[in-house]
Design an enzyme around this catalytic site. Structure first.
Site, PDB file in Angstrom:
ATOM      1  N   ASP A 125     -35.245  26.322  58.287  1.00 16.79           N
ATOM      2  CA  ASP A 125     -35.708  24.939  58.276  1.00 16.79           C
ATOM      3  C   ASP A 125     -35.625  24.299  59.655  1.00 16.79           C
ATOM      4  O   ASP A 125     -35.079  23.189  59.812  1.00 16.79           O
ATOM      5  CB  ASP A 125     -34.894  24.110  57.274  1.00 16.79           C
ATOM      6  CG  ASP A 125     -34.825  24.753  55.903  1.00 16.79           C
ATOM      7  OD1 ASP A 125     -35.829  25.329  55.474  1.00 16.79           O
ATOM      8  OD2 ASP A 125     -33.759  24.681  55.260  1.00 16.79           O
ATOM      9  N   GLU A 140     -42.920  20.512  49.984  1.00 21.60           N
ATOM     10  CA  GLU A 140     -41.694  20.245  50.741  1.00 21.60           C
ATOM     11  C   GLU A 140     -42.003  20.081  52.223  1.00 21.60           C
ATOM     12  O   GLU A 140     -43.143  20.170  52.666  1.00 21.60           O
ATOM     13  CB  GLU A 140     -40.705  21.415  50.577  1.00 21.60           C
ATOM     14  CG  GLU A 140     -40.307  21.695  49.146  1.00 21.60           C
ATOM     15  CD  GLU A 140     -39.491  22.966  49.011  1.00 21.60           C
ATOM     16  OE1 GLU A 140     -38.561  22.979  48.188  1.00 21.60           O
ATOM     17  OE2 GLU A 140     -39.780  23.960  49.732  1.00 21.60           O
TER      18      GLU A 140
END
Length: 493
Positions: free
Chosen positions: A14, A175
């Protein structure tokens, strides 16, 4: 010049990146490990040096009782008017918050909560206004979405209602939103498909930040889902940046499976870098896939550093080491030539606070060795994925060395041998497995072998990665000394 992916190896998923002057800064997820949100600095986008963590105090992040894959999710880093902001989610309590600092090498503020749900938050600054973006759920439509509100950056209070912006392209788990403005367009980025083999990056653009948005004609903009047999998979969730030379880059997560035809990965999701080009107001992320090697622009001063070997002398307490959930400083005495651990009753099998100092496994092929002198009930090296999936090579207070394998609901001591005083523990890792050995009193004993696949996300579940931990367990608070640590890469990539 060429560089190799991943540029951050081991469990650094991420990624988010920002530029400040001539330097670049990156943050990654850390889940149940403390300190949280590792922070990196670079001058060339290829070589990154960890300079600390954003969350270093229990008052900023309390990970008590956090399970694997709980804790700190998907941070975003941004710089505005000389101040750095890092926004993230504590998924254990389902709250979004941000911290800030005016000194990127110093401490960060106490957390400021934002009353917007969802995960993977991001910030967008425009003039004197600040917007908070996250994923969420549109209850009227009954589906996931990307949502945004305006906030007061001083307090985190909402200044507008939360509004859905985009519902993605149809992939599951919408997301990882980021909003940018380049030229006359606002660009809204997401990741879909789940952070697995179907992962992908998509984006849309609009003249208004609130939409309506026009999709990129070649979505997905980045995915490796159709590259069967390619080692780099799961490409998605990333961030866009223009460097000081005018080159554009996209940092993103991906993982390396252990073999072209064995779809297991255990090192975790890693950080990769893809060059970006522009045409007709659209940006292109490489050729739409992420590759293991790329050509750099013509900057011969950039040379990628590929020596990732580590020892006690090169590892720093407050940068490289991390701990399960929270940190009891009285249990750890770091020295240049070793580490003394004070054992606690908490074990590796529960969601407590075991005495364990860990670093990420960063290569498939790695030699791991350490000498242990211990009076604890149990002290040694663990190859740790989660509470139910770890391989432990340890010494006991009964004068033995033991290899124990834990796979799901089964935990078995595979071999026990006597040792005399200090024992040298050795683990040899390959993409396919770990070989364990113990040396004591001039005699080396092979202890056994265990497959990497049983520590993979495909078997263990979740989305973290293997950690190499030095640990001690003892009900009486006795100590264990670790010396001669060597974590040596034995592969080129």
């Amino acid at each position: 010049m060429r560089y190799q992916n991943p540029i951050l190896r081991g469990m650094y998923p991420d990624p988010s990146v920002c530029r400040s002057g001539d330097k670049y800064y990156m943050v990654c997820s850390s889940f149940q490990y403390f300190p949280a949100v590792p922070l990196f600095e670079s001058t060339d986008m290829v070589n990154w040096q960890q300079i600390g963590h954003c969350l270093t105090r229990k008052s900023q992040i309390d990970l008590t009782g956090t399970s694997t894959c709980g804790g700190v999710f998907a941070p975003t880093i941004r710089e505005h008017n000389g101040r750095f902001y890092m926004v993230t989610t504590n998924d254990t309590i389902h709250r979004n918050f941000y911290v800030y600092t005016d000194d990127i090498h110093g401490e960060w503020s106490e957390p400021i909560l934002v009353e917007q749900d969802g995960i993977d938050p991001s910030l967008f600054f425009e003039g004197d206004k600040v917007y908070f973006i996250s994923n969420g759920y549109d209850h009227e439509r009954g589906c996931g979405c990307i949502q945004m509100c305006e906030i007061d950056i001083a307090t985190g209070k909402k200044k507008s209602e939360t509004k859905p912006l985009w519902y993605g392209t149809g992939g599951r788990f919408v997301e990882a939103p980021h909003l940018y403005k380049f030229g006359g367009y606002y660009y809204l980025l997401d990741a879909e498909g789940g952070t697995e083999y179907g992962h992908m990056v998509n984006y849309v653009r609009s003249k208004s930040m609130w939409g309506p948005f026009e999709p990129f004609p070649q979505n997905p903009a980045l995915t490796n889902r159709n590259l069967g047999g390619y080692l780099l998979q799961g490409a998605g969730h990333g961030d866009l940046l223009e460097d000081k030379h005018g080159n554009w880059w996209f940092v993103h997560l991906a993982f390396r499976q252990i073999d072209p035809w064995l779809t297991y990965h255990h090192l975790g999701r890693e950080t990769c870098l893809v060059p970006v080009t522009w045409k007709d107001g659209w940006f292109y992320l490489g050729d739409g896939t992420s590759r293991l090697e790329y050509d750099l622009p013509d900057r011969p001063e950039v040379e990628q550093k590929l020596d990732f070997s580590r020892t006690f002398e090169t590892l720093e307490e407050k940068k490289d080491w991390c701990f399960l959930r929270n940190y009891r400083p009285e249990c750890y005495q770091f020295r240049k030539d070793g580490l003394r651990l004070t054992g606690m009753p908490d074990t590796l099998f529960e969601k407590g606070l075991p005495t364990m100092a860990a670093v990420r496994q960063t290569a498939f092929q790695e030699d791991i060795s350490c000498t242990v002198t211990s009076s604890c009930r149990e002290a040694g090296i663990t190859i740790y994925m989660d509470e139910l999936h770890h391989y432990d090579l340890y010494c006991t207070d009964e004068g033995t060395a033991v290899l124990r394998l834990t796979i799901g609901c089964i935990s078995k001591e595979m071999k026990t041998v006597p040792v005399d005083g200090a024992a040298a523990l050795h683990i040899r890792a390959t993409a396919y497995g770990y070989s364990f050995a113990v040396r004591s009193g001039g005699t080396q004993t092979e202890m056994g072998f265990a497959d990497t696949r049983y520590l993979s996300s495909e078997v263990a579940g979740g989305f973290t990665g293997v950690m190499i931990g030095l640990y001690a367990i003892d009900e009486a608070g006795r100590t264990a000394d670790f010396t001669d640590l060597h974590l040596m890469h034995t592969e080129q990539r």
